[in-house]
Design an enzyme around this catalytic site. Sequence first.
Site, PDB file in Angstrom:
ATOM      1  N   PHE A   1      -7.447  79.735   4.604  1.00 41.04           N
ATOM      2  CA  PHE A   1      -7.552  80.138   6.003  1.00 41.04           C
ATOM      3  C   PHE A   1      -8.968  79.815   6.478  1.00 41.04           C
ATOM      4  O   PHE A   1      -9.946  80.368   5.972  1.00 41.04           O
ATOM      5  CB  PHE A   1      -7.286  81.635   6.162  1.00 41.04           C
ATOM      6  CG  PHE A   1      -5.847  82.045   5.946  1.00 41.04           C
ATOM      7  CD1 PHE A   1      -4.841  81.098   5.811  1.00 41.04           C
ATOM      8  CD2 PHE A   1      -5.496  83.381   5.881  1.00 41.04           C
ATOM      9  CE1 PHE A   1      -3.514  81.467   5.613  1.00 41.04           C
ATOM     10  CE2 PHE A   1      -4.173  83.770   5.690  1.00 41.04           C
ATOM     11  CZ  PHE A   1      -3.182  82.813   5.553  1.00 41.04           C
ATOM     12  N   GLU A   2      -9.061  78.930   7.454  1.00 40.07           N
ATOM     13  CA  GLU A   2     -10.367  78.520   7.980  1.00 40.07           C
ATOM     14  C   GLU A   2     -10.323  78.516   9.506  1.00 40.07           C
ATOM     15  O   GLU A   2      -9.262  78.515  10.112  1.00 40.07           O
ATOM     16  CB  GLU A   2     -10.742  77.131   7.453  1.00 40.07           C
ATOM     17  CG  GLU A   2     -10.797  77.036   5.928  1.00 40.07           C
ATOM     18  CD  GLU A   2     -11.236  75.670   5.437  1.00 40.07           C
ATOM     19  OE1 GLU A   2     -12.299  75.201   5.887  1.00 40.07           O
ATOM     20  OE2 GLU A   2     -10.515  75.071   4.611  1.00 40.07           O
TER      21      GLU A   2
END
Length: 546
Positions: A337-338
């Site tokens: 998750f970025e």
Amino acid sequence: MLIVAAAVCALIFFVLPNPLHVDPEWKGADKPIFVKGQYTGFSASGTGENLLLPLPLLEKSVDSSIRYESGTKSVILSTDSKLLYMQADKTTASLNNKPIQLRLAPEERDGVTYLPAEPLKSLYGLDVQENADTGAVLLMTAGETVPLGEVKEDKVALRTEATIHAPALADMTPGTKVRIWSRHGEWLYAQMNNGLAGYVQAADITETGVKTVEKTATEPTRAERSWDGKAVSLTWEAVYDRSPNPGSIGKLNGVNVVSPTWFKIVDSEGNVRSQANQAYVKWAHGKGMEVWGLLSNDFDPDLTTQALATYEKRMRTIVQMLEYCDLYNLDGINIDFENVYTKDGDNVTQFMRELKPMAQAKNLILSIDVTPKSNSEMWSLFLDRRSLGALADFMIVMAYDEHWASSPEAGSVASLSWSRNSVERILEEDAVPAKKLVLGVPLYTRIWTEKMAGGKTEVSSKAVSMDAVADIIRSKKLAPVLSKDTGQNYVEYKEEGVLRKIWIEDKVSLQSRVKLAKSLNLGGIAAWNRSFAGDGTWETLSGIHQ
């Protein structure tokens, strides 16, 4: 006469024990709760199998990560192996997403949520003792110990302070049992079973043993069983339109995990899209490699806000991922998750907290990718690395993009000193065990272009593979020079009237990264990504196993 009176007063107040008795601060409280011999300021409700404990007390003294979602009046509690979901005024609940029936429903009263004690005892291994005379509730947590004692032959006072001149809370008769919470010279801080706690002289107490609340038995995880003492050598498989033909992939010496980027959250409801390929999994397993499917948030911050906002949506993502793991016989999940708003960081951690017991029940490895620590809101500050490190089997530090694509100045993608600092900060500041931490290494670099425009230097870059750089060096007959600042080979040349600069990823830089990982006793290395690899890459990285 005045002298005699003064002498009597001195005798009473400075020599003889204080005869005064006072009430405890919790006098009049209904079902007062005590932890470690101290009144918590909270009260329970009900008794026996109908005992309810207040959520604020549980958050403070048992599990600070308990999640309350006001929109649904729901409470989510988790351990490494169990995930319990309850809602106010409902006896229907779920354990690891399977329905269960509670004997007693949670309640909301005067703005406070109360949870039934019985399922909490099972979940956390709590020891809860009630006293019928005072209503006191004595709470101990799993693994906690306390020495026990009893009053000797004479009646003794339990006092408010460690001195005979302090008033008494109670007179304890011979045989009265106490818990000894601390020692203060010749005095003990002790608590009776009725909740009263104060100071008593150690000489008046016989120690009789120790009360220990047993920890809940847990089975070793797959990571503990299969990876203890063995280094991870992972490479990501970047999948855009379709998975590569396994027959076109050469030998990956030393690689024991592949992580294809097959899965991503695609809408605000948490639904997952898959590009998984059974032939690829069969090929990897045939080569002795595990497959950890990567799940991304598609780098979409607004979608992430919506998809992780509620238990229902997070569970939809989790259930679908676990179904894909079953369908394709995957060995683990890699969370990536970025580009996430800082305000959503807690939801990222909660997602992992809910995924962990579900993944463990499926015998899956759970890993998460994190960036090096920085002040970037969208790329770093949302990550609670300390909590995530406790939840994941492995944490992969993406130690690259020190100088990113649009960096205002040219530089290395991952200088050796920067990579070391990135890992050491997480080890030291976030207490992530070294054996859980995996060093991410780049198999790409950037060709930097510097040109003058309007009296200023304009900088741009292009990401290229290791082989592409090797071809440039060969075709232009360049002579790389070792840069002591970065620990990498470096070249620069002029072309079309502009200056090109390359900090090279090659055997030299990869050997240095392997050496770094081993010197810090890390859990392994992870390379982004397989298609960027050059000649000798896998042989060099296989040094992590030596």
